[in-house]
Design a protein around this motif. Structure first.
Motif, PDB file in Angstrom:
ATOM      1  N   TYR A   1      -5.445   5.159  -0.214  1.00 28.06           N
ATOM      2  CA  TYR A   1      -3.914   4.350  -0.506  1.00 28.06           C
ATOM      3  C   TYR A   1      -4.089   3.754  -1.805  1.00 28.06           C
ATOM      4  O   TYR A   1      -5.312   3.401  -2.295  1.00 28.06           O
TER       5      TYR A   1
ATOM      6  N   PRO B   1       0.750  -1.043  -0.007  1.00 30.70           N
ATOM      7  CA  PRO B   1       0.036   0.046   0.077  1.00 30.70           C
ATOM      8  C   PRO B   1       0.815   1.431   0.031  1.00 30.70           C
ATOM      9  O   PRO B   1       1.809   1.431   0.717  1.00 30.70           O
TER      10      PRO B   1
ATOM     11  N   LEU C   1      -2.969   0.501  -4.223  1.00 36.31           N
ATOM     12  CA  LEU C   1      -2.374  -0.837  -3.719  1.00 36.31           C
ATOM     13  C   LEU C   1      -1.472  -1.381  -5.046  1.00 36.31           C
ATOM     14  O   LEU C   1      -2.264  -1.563  -6.061  1.00 36.31           O
TER      15      LEU C   1
END
Ligand code: AKG
Ligand code: FE2
Length: 403
Positions: free
Chosen positions: A203, A112, A205
């Motif tokens: 975030y 992340p 990923l």
């Protein structure tokens, strides 16, 4: 070949989610330290949200290569990762493990990267967009809603005809953490916040290259796997094509199979588990970027259908890529498409509304090609010719049935 419809039906039965989410109670109050001009301030949520909001700036988004501030499309505040720190530790709550189990069946290693802090105040929203791929190995996005009282502001994620909503607001929103993760090519939007402040961390990923660890999902239990085994034993020579359900970042630098998402990864791994050769091809149009060729060549995502060849339309105005994929690839490369009626999602989301401006990264359509090598080459040529005739007939029949 009747089997292709059975394979198509089995592939459609794979139910791999495109998003997931949850909620939890933090053990300790979440602290945020943020930069305010030359000093740093610290708050313990849910207190101090007004002051935090005052330190934020307006959030932009991208249309193609342009960074746009348009409060009729996105109204929200943001802080860049360099302007805050937080005590919230993603790894401490098992969120990533849950995401890996649900969204990454081939068990890739997921990394992340904190992208933004956003505050959506009353009346704020973010209309439908996809998240601009920062790299070919960026597969998904994660939103974490931190404790802060608010209502409204649901996140709606769509994939094809399916849609799922995540509501972080309402009762207990000031002492709970809500989260949702989704493949970044899925269109999503944040509905209007009707009261309070919706405070989120987002975030990106990424999956690590060559990080697939075998053994988590048993692909050999699927019906698709069994049909692949039968196809392998049939002694026929053919290339089966499965249009991908997800779009993929063009120019991806991640090698298969790590870049594959959800059900696409499942099809690929079921074929490999059955001892077949599988590869990924992708197709995109450069039209919007001043070059109107349809290109297919080697990519890090896998081999393009047409290898190093460039396909230039004779008549650019009337060139129909769907037609090309459906007919010419069947006629020239003898791909047996395993699917019902399929609407090639030709990077519809490409270069339109993204969360970042970009002319370089965009999404393109892809397909998984599974090669079955049975008899000798002569036999194979004969059987391919026959297959392709039969299958065209079936194709036509299928289309007329669906109409
Ligand atoms: O806050 C959310 O739920 C999603 C935000 C989003 O889509 C983005 O920042 O790109
Ligand atoms: Fe987004």
């Amino acid at each position: 070949m009747g089997d292709q419809w059975m394979l198509a039906a089995a592939a459609r039965k794979i139910s791999s989610p495109f998003c997931c989410g949850g909620s939890l109670a933090p053990e300790f109050p979440v602290r945020i330290c943020y930069r305010q001009q030359d000093s740093w301030q610290s708050i313990a949520l849910p207190d101090g949200i007004q002051a935090l909001a005052a330190a934020c700036s307006e959030a932009s988004f991208g249309i193609g290569g342009e960074r746009v501030m348009d409060p009729s499309y996105r109204k929200a505040l943001k802080l860049e990762p360099g302007d805050f720190t937080t005590s919230f530790d993603l790894s401490g709550y098992g969120i990533l493990d849950e995401i890996k189990t649900l969204l990454f069946p081939s068990n890739q290693r997921v990394i992340p990267k904190l992208y933004k802090l956003n505050v959506y105040a009353q009346g704020d929203f973010f209309k439908a967009h996809v998240d601009t791929p920062q790299a070919g190995n960026m597969l998904a996005s994660l939103v974490v809603s931190l404790p802060c009282a608010h209502s409204g502001g649901d996140l709606v994620v769509r994939h094809g005809k399916k849609s799922q909503s995540f509501s972080f607001g309402g009762e207990n929103s000031d002492d709970r953490i809500g989260w949702a993760a989704f493949f970044s090519d899925c269109e999503h939007e944040v509905l209007e916040v009707t009261s309070g402040h919706r405070l989120t961390l987002t975030y990106n990923l990424f999956v690590e290259e060559s990080s697939t660890v075998a053994g988590k999902t048993d692909f050999s239990r699927s019906e698709l796997y069994k049909l692949f085994v039968e196809a392998k034993a049939s002694g026929k020579n053919m290339t089966l094509g499965f249009p991908c359900e997800h779009l993929y970042a063009q120019g991806s630098e991640v090698s298969i199979p790590e870049a594959l998402k959800g059900s696409d990864a499942f099809v690929y791994h079921a074929a490999v588990a059955a001892g077949l050769e599988a590869r990924v091809c992708s197709v995109w149009s450069r039209e919007k970027f001043g070059d109107s060729r349809f290109i297919g060549h080697e990519s890090m995502l896998g081999k393009f259908v047409v290898s190093d060849d460039c396909y230039e339309s004779q008549d650019k105005e009337s060139f129909d890529l769907s037609e090309f994929l459906d007919r010419r690839l069947v006629e020239e490369w003898k791909i047996v498409w395993c699917r019902g009626s399929f609407d090639w999602n030709l990077g519809g989301a490409c270069a339109s509304y993204g969360n970042e401006p970009s002319t370089e990264s965009f999404y393109c359509a892809a397909a998984i090609l599974v090669t079955i090598r049975g008899g000798s080459q002569e036999e194979s040529d004969e059987s391919e010719e026959k297959e392709s005739d039969e299958e065209e007939d079936e194709d036509r029949e299928d289309e007329s049935e669906e109409e």
